[in-house]
Design an enzyme around this catalytic site. Sequence first.
Site, mmCIF file in Angstrom:
data_model
loop_
_atom_site.group_PDB
_atom_site.id
_atom_site.type_symbol
_atom_site.label_atom_id
_atom_site.label_comp_id
_atom_site.label_asym_id
_atom_site.label_seq_id
_atom_site.Cartn_x
_atom_site.Cartn_y
_atom_site.Cartn_z
ATOM 1 N N ILE A 1 41.628 39.713 36.192
ATOM 2 C CA ILE A 1 40.973 41.025 36.200
ATOM 3 C C ILE A 1 40.782 41.426 34.741
ATOM 4 O O ILE A 1 41.651 42.022 34.113
ATOM 5 C CB ILE A 1 41.776 42.056 37.016
ATOM 6 N N HIS A 2 39.627 41.053 34.205
ATOM 7 C CA HIS A 2 39.282 41.308 32.809
ATOM 8 C C HIS A 2 38.493 42.612 32.707
ATOM 9 O O HIS A 2 38.442 43.387 33.662
ATOM 10 C CB HIS A 2 38.523 40.112 32.218
ATOM 11 N N ALA A 3 37.880 42.873 31.582
ATOM 12 C CA ALA A 3 37.270 44.175 31.293
ATOM 13 C C ALA A 3 36.230 44.629 32.314
ATOM 14 O O ALA A 3 36.262 45.778 32.759
ATOM 15 C CB ALA A 3 36.659 44.168 29.895
ATOM 16 N N ALA B 1 37.798 45.381 35.765
ATOM 17 C CA ALA B 1 38.728 46.499 35.583
ATOM 18 C C ALA B 1 37.959 47.811 35.495
ATOM 19 O O ALA B 1 38.348 48.814 36.100
ATOM 20 C CB ALA B 1 39.578 46.290 34.333
#
Length: 88
Positions: free
Chosen positions: A14-16, A19
């Site tokens: 769950i990266h930028a 997110a």
Amino acid sequence: MKTQQFTVIDPLGIHARPASQLVAKATPFASAIEVRTEEKAANLKSILGVMGLALKQGSQFTLYVEGEDEDQAFEALATLLTEMGLAQ
């Protein structure tokens, strides 16, 4: 209170981008929404909090939702997590 455990399945975690989508989905709800791992907890309405969890593929977390609109908030977030292929 509604809770459910999830496991991150996205190879990138769950990266930028995901997110920010989770935070955008959570923010309009009045309920308190939190994500907890074994070591940390974060308000799902805070991008810095979510990014600070560093959720990688295989990470387990629990979604906690409590408040007046918890049913709607929980359903929206659980659906987003699974439909985006982030977690199961």
